[in-house]
Write a protein that holds these residues in place. Structure first.
Motif: not given
Length: 400
Positions: A154-160
């Motif tokens: 991933a280039d970006y992670i959204i941790y939810a």
């Protein structure tokens, strides 16, 4: 095309995916369970308490025992009015109930779930269920996400992820500080003759205090099979979550079932006695409580139900008033409130930039939802925090 991986298929994860620009990004949601949006499904008894009709951010933050200062800026950018508008644009009618909780007109959480599923389908978001994240490794500008079904880049992670200890460990290993988890929003386990055998008895407005912590809350109260519940108890459990954990859930509370001082209650009693001297005490409707509860009060005050009101002694009256207005009860434990388990604790808020919910420690890493040390009282507030945080993340990424 850059890749965003959203870890957690719950409220924050799906709302974020629904607002991302799919022409810029390839988006994947990883969810460890076999179903997504599980909390959305069970919220509000299956009706989904989407939000709360409180449209002033300064008022709104008062419902968050942890995170109130940080959320002020978040809610100035996206608040319950914006949530209503977002769903309205997608032809979902929401309604505000008398207690200001917001629900779909359909009274079904499936309406909300279907809206999210439609949105992410339109955006070609890939959802992988039964995919357990084991570890996240930062390699240069990218992240390697190791899961039970393989590796993702991933280039970006959204941790939810919600507040499971395992998910907090993963983010701790990446360098974030974690505030210990303790339950918030729970009911009190109490064994006492006054509330024995009358579950389901409710009080429209009662006061509950914890003398040891010098704290008090008021609101509706409910007697359950195992003790006391209802908004008055849930609010005090949320605000004092950390202190009550320290007390190991053993403490004394004082309950005023009628929200009147002893003097006010005595005046009502005396007035009733003057106008109804011949009435039996058991049949007397002096206070706004159910007959079952009134008779329980008389029983533990050792007052004969058939005694005429005029014959009640001063001592008997004081016993009745003490049990109604200043009843001390010993709490010996807690029970989870329904299935909507909420925790205090999580990622330390000092390490989050609340302009866009990005990590101050990790580049291109965003955190939202219950994994943060943010929690609210019951009434749609926890979801609203998820929607607002997720919206900020999506706006930030859409501008990149």
């Amino acid at each position: 095309m850059k890749q965003i991986i959203i870890i957690g298929g719950g409220a924050a994860g799906f709302f974020c995916a629904s607002n991302l620009d799919e022409t810029k990004y390839k988006i994947i949601i990883l969810e460890q369970n076999s179903d997504v949006l599980q909390k959305v499904k069970i919220s509000g008894g299956g009706r989904c308490n989407v939000s709360h009709a409180c449209f002033d951010p300064r008022e709104l933050v008062q419902f968050y025992p942890r995170g109130n200062k940080e959320l002020l800026s978040v809610f100035t950018k996206f608040q319950p009015g914006d949530t209503m508008e977002w769903f309205d644009k997608r032809n979902v009618s929401l309604k505000i109930e008398n207690d200001n909780r917001i629900f779909p007109e359909s009274n079904s959480s499936q309406t909300i779930i279907n809206t999210f599923l439609t949105e992410i389908q339109k955006k070609n978001v890939e959802v992988k269920t039964k995919c357990v994240v084991k570890e996240i490794i930062k390699e240069n500008e990218k992240y390697i996400v190791k899961t039970s079904t393989g590796e993702f880049e991933a280039d970006y992670i959204i941790y939810a992820t919600g507040s499971s200890p395992k998910s907090l460990k993963i983010v701790e290993n990446l360098g974030h500080k974690i505030i210990d988890l303790v339950p918030s929003l729970f009911t009190f386990n109490i064994k006492n003759d006054l509330i024995k055998d009358i579950p389901g008895t409710s009080f429209e407005y009662a006061e509950v205090s914890i003398p040891k912590l010098k704290t008090e809350e008021s609101g509706p109260l409910l007697i359950t099979h195992w003790g006391l519940s209802g908004p008055a108890v849930l609010k005090i459990s949320a605000w004092e979550a950390i202190n009550l954990a320290r007390l190991k859930y053993n403490f004394e509370i004082e309950v005023n079932f009628v929200s009147k001082t002893i003097d006010e209650a005595e005046k009502l009693f005396q007035n009733f006695r003057q106008s109804n001297p011949k009435k039996t005490i058991g049949q007397s409707k002096i206070f706004e409580v159910t007959n079952r509860f009134w008779q329980k009060v008389l029983e533990i005050s050792k007052v004969d139900l058939n005694k005429q009101v005029s014959n009640i002694s001063g001592k008997e009256m004081q016993m009745i008033l003490e049990n109604l207005c200043k009843k001390k009860l010993q709490v010996t434990g807690k029970s989870t409130f329904k299935d909507e388990f909420v925790t205090a604790g999580g990622v330390d808020l000092k390490e989050i930039n609340f302009k866009n919910m990005s990590s101050k420690i990790l580049s291109n890493f965003y955190i939202a939802g219950e994994v943060l040390n943010i929690d609210a009282v019951t009434g749609g507030f926890n979801f609203q925090a998820c929607w607002s945080e997720a919206w900020l993340i999506a706006q930030d990424l859409n501008l990149k």
